[in-house]
Write a protein that holds these residues in place. Structure first.
Motif, PDB file in Angstrom:
ATOM      1  N   HIS A 135     -64.579  38.178  47.924  1.00 21.11           N
ATOM      2  CA  HIS A 135     -65.913  38.678  47.606  1.00 21.11           C
ATOM      3  C   HIS A 135     -66.652  37.628  46.779  1.00 21.11           C
ATOM      4  O   HIS A 135     -66.071  36.983  45.913  1.00 21.11           O
ATOM      5  CB  HIS A 135     -65.786  39.988  46.818  1.00 21.11           C
ATOM      6  N   TRP A 136     -67.952  37.464  47.041  1.00 22.42           N
ATOM      7  CA  TRP A 136     -68.704  36.407  46.342  1.00 22.42           C
ATOM      8  C   TRP A 136     -68.610  36.539  44.824  1.00 22.42           C
ATOM      9  O   TRP A 136     -68.643  35.531  44.102  1.00 22.42           O
ATOM     10  CB  TRP A 136     -70.168  36.411  46.791  1.00 22.42           C
ATOM     11  N   ASP A 137     -68.434  37.752  44.313  1.00 23.44           N
ATOM     12  CA  ASP A 137     -68.360  37.935  42.868  1.00 23.44           C
ATOM     13  C   ASP A 137     -67.013  37.494  42.299  1.00 23.44           C
ATOM     14  O   ASP A 137     -66.869  37.354  41.079  1.00 23.44           O
ATOM     15  CB  ASP A 137     -68.603  39.414  42.524  1.00 23.44           C
ATOM     16  N   SER A 138     -66.018  37.286  43.162  1.00 24.79           N
ATOM     17  CA  SER A 138     -64.684  36.878  42.709  1.00 24.79           C
ATOM     18  C   SER A 138     -64.354  35.433  43.055  1.00 24.79           C
ATOM     19  O   SER A 138     -63.263  34.953  42.736  1.00 24.79           O
ATOM     20  CB  SER A 138     -63.612  37.800  43.326  1.00 24.79           C
ATOM     21  N   VAL A 139     -65.296  34.745  43.716  1.00 28.06           N
ATOM     22  CA  VAL A 139     -65.027  33.374  44.165  1.00 28.06           C
ATOM     23  C   VAL A 139     -64.687  32.466  42.996  1.00 28.06           C
ATOM     24  O   VAL A 139     -63.717  31.693  43.046  1.00 28.06           O
ATOM     25  CB  VAL A 139     -66.238  32.823  44.950  1.00 28.06           C
ATOM     26  N   GLU A 140     -65.472  32.545  41.925  1.00 32.19           N
ATOM     27  CA  GLU A 140     -65.241  31.639  40.803  1.00 32.19           C
ATOM     28  C   GLU A 140     -63.893  31.905  40.139  1.00 32.19           C
ATOM     29  O   GLU A 140     -63.197  30.974  39.724  1.00 32.19           O
ATOM     30  CB  GLU A 140     -66.366  31.757  39.772  1.00 32.19           C
ATOM     31  N   ALA A 141     -63.518  33.181  40.043  1.00 31.90           N
ATOM     32  CA  ALA A 141     -62.210  33.512  39.465  1.00 31.90           C
ATOM     33  C   ALA A 141     -61.084  32.950  40.317  1.00 31.90           C
ATOM     34  O   ALA A 141     -60.099  32.403  39.801  1.00 31.90           O
ATOM     35  CB  ALA A 141     -62.067  35.023  39.323  1.00 31.90           C
ATOM     36  N   GLY A 175     -66.114  40.198  51.047  1.00 31.74           N
ATOM     37  CA  GLY A 175     -66.367  41.473  50.400  1.00 31.74           C
ATOM     38  C   GLY A 175     -66.410  42.678  51.317  1.00 31.74           C
ATOM     39  O   GLY A 175     -67.102  42.690  52.328  1.00 31.74           O
ATOM     40  N   VAL A 176     -65.671  43.678  50.974  1.00 35.69           N
ATOM     41  CA  VAL A 176     -65.752  45.055  51.473  1.00 35.69           C
ATOM     42  C   VAL A 176     -65.813  45.132  53.003  1.00 35.69           C
ATOM     43  O   VAL A 176     -64.780  45.145  53.654  1.00 35.69           O
ATOM     44  CB  VAL A 176     -66.935  45.803  50.821  1.00 35.69           C
ATOM     45  N   THR A 177     -67.027  45.201  53.588  1.00 31.55           N
ATOM     46  CA  THR A 177     -67.136  45.450  55.027  1.00 31.55           C
ATOM     47  C   THR A 177     -66.603  44.302  55.871  1.00 31.55           C
ATOM     48  O   THR A 177     -66.366  44.491  57.076  1.00 31.55           O
ATOM     49  CB  THR A 177     -68.591  45.724  55.435  1.00 31.55           C
ATOM     50  N   THR A 178     -66.395  43.125  55.285  1.00 32.72           N
ATOM     51  CA  THR A 178     -65.826  42.029  56.073  1.00 32.72           C
ATOM     52  C   THR A 178     -64.385  42.320  56.471  1.00 32.72           C
ATOM     53  O   THR A 178     -63.863  41.672  57.379  1.00 32.72           O
ATOM     54  CB  THR A 178     -65.886  40.703  55.300  1.00 32.72           C
TER      55      THR A 178
END
Length: 339
Positions: A135-141, A175-178
């Motif tokens: 998910h784009w929000d977890s990419v950096e982590a 993310g999610v629906t992917t």
């Protein structure tokens, strides 16, 4: 009679419910399509958890785990999926889960993740040296915590049985629906494109998106929030796509020297100004093609590509599909879902 492929999804408290039910529904719908053709079911579906019983998901209701994961020999499963969600962070400290996934990796045909489930696979050491997305929000982590992982932020999934642009054994999705796109790709490989497209129509989807397609529109990305020095420029760019958006023009608009602007783009957006402009142009072109508003050559001119061949190269680079194929797959004339 062929034995159905066993698909296992391991769940945990606060798992994202669509990460679980989306992919599993694809496999269930594939069974329906097979049965419509008088063929046996292709898949059996299984939910695993730390213990048998209800597991509260992110939506507040519970999913029922039929088996305790530790009681299951991974070899009985064809495919194991690890979903993401709010509870994924806690699972990074779930030593029995990580150990079970490590045992499963050499024994199952396919091991994949949905959304932030990639962090769990990475924590188990299963993504080192592999291409991965999340998910784009977890990419950096994912990128910061696991530098040995080749993180690709702008992908829907990394499943590729050919091995050219991903992996057919251990893979991830965004993310999610992917997770639905990933499952459709798995079904296509197992049962053929006709069944995968029939499932997509039944789920009221515009056929199957390629794994290399970007996760989300650059027009909708919250870049202005994360890049305050660029906010005015980023708002200006989409209205100027047919014009000159060279580094010098952008720098003049932003009131910065070109080298300074390049540094700011790399620091705040993680890409060069030229790469950003190309991505916005691709997004604008895909929107025009999806709505069947004009020809490919006109789209190329309106979006600043100049020549259709330049547009084609950019589409293959960013979306892993040609403009013509994109229009056929997602445009107004594309086949619509059945009942």
């Amino acid at each position: 009679m062929q034995t159905p492929r066993a698909i296992a999804c391991t769940i945990y408290p606060d798992v994202q419910v669509l990460d679980v039910t989306g992919p599993l529904q694809v496999f269930a719908s594939a069974n329906v399509e097979l049965q419509r053709q008088g063929r046996p079911a292709g898949y059996s579906l299984h939910l695993l958890a730390d213990a048998v019983g209800p597991v509260a998901c992110s939506a507040g209701f519970s999913l029922l785990a039929e088996a305790a994961r530790e009681d299951q020999d991974p070899a009985r499963f064809d495919t194991v999926l690890v979903p993401g969600g709010w509870g994924a962070e806690a699972q990074l400290r779930n030593a029995p889960l990580l150990a079970w996934l490590q045992r499963a990796e050499p024994r199952v045909r396919r091991l994949g993740s949905v959304c932030s489930g990639a962090l769990i696979l990475a924590q188990a050491g299963l993504l080192d040296g592999r291409l991965a997305t999340t998910h784009w929000d977890s990419v950096e982590a994912l990128r910061t915590r696991h530098p040995a992982v080749e993180v690709a932020a702008d992908r829907l999934h990394t499943y590729d049985p050919s091995g050219r642009e991903g992996d057919g054994h251990v893979f991830t999705s965004a993310g999610v629906t992917t997770g639905i796109d990933l499952a459709l790709a798995l079904v296509e490989h197992d049962l053929g494109r006709a069944i995968a497209l029939a499932v997509a129509r039944r789920l009221v989807m515009f056929l199957r998106r390629p794994g290399g397609q970007a996760q989300f529109s650059r027009f909708l990305a919250p870049e202005a929030t994360h890049a305050p020095r660029l906010s005015s420029l980023l708002e200006w760019i989409p209205g100027q796509l047919a014009g000159d958006l060279s580094l010098e023009v952008l720098a003049e608009r932003a009131c910065m020297p070109p080298r300074t602007l390049s540094r700011v783009f790399r620091r705040e957006l993680g890409m060069t100004p030229g790469h950003y402009v190309e991505r916005v142009r691709v997004e604008a072109a895909s929107a025009l093609l999806a709505h069947a508003q004009t020809s490919v050559s006109t789209v190329a001119r309106l979006c600043g590509f100049g020549h259709p061949e330049t547009l084609r190269r950019s589409f293959h680079k960013h979306l892993a599909v040609s403009p013509q194929a994109f229009a056929e797959r997602f445009g107004a004339g594309a086949p619509r879902a059945g009942g």
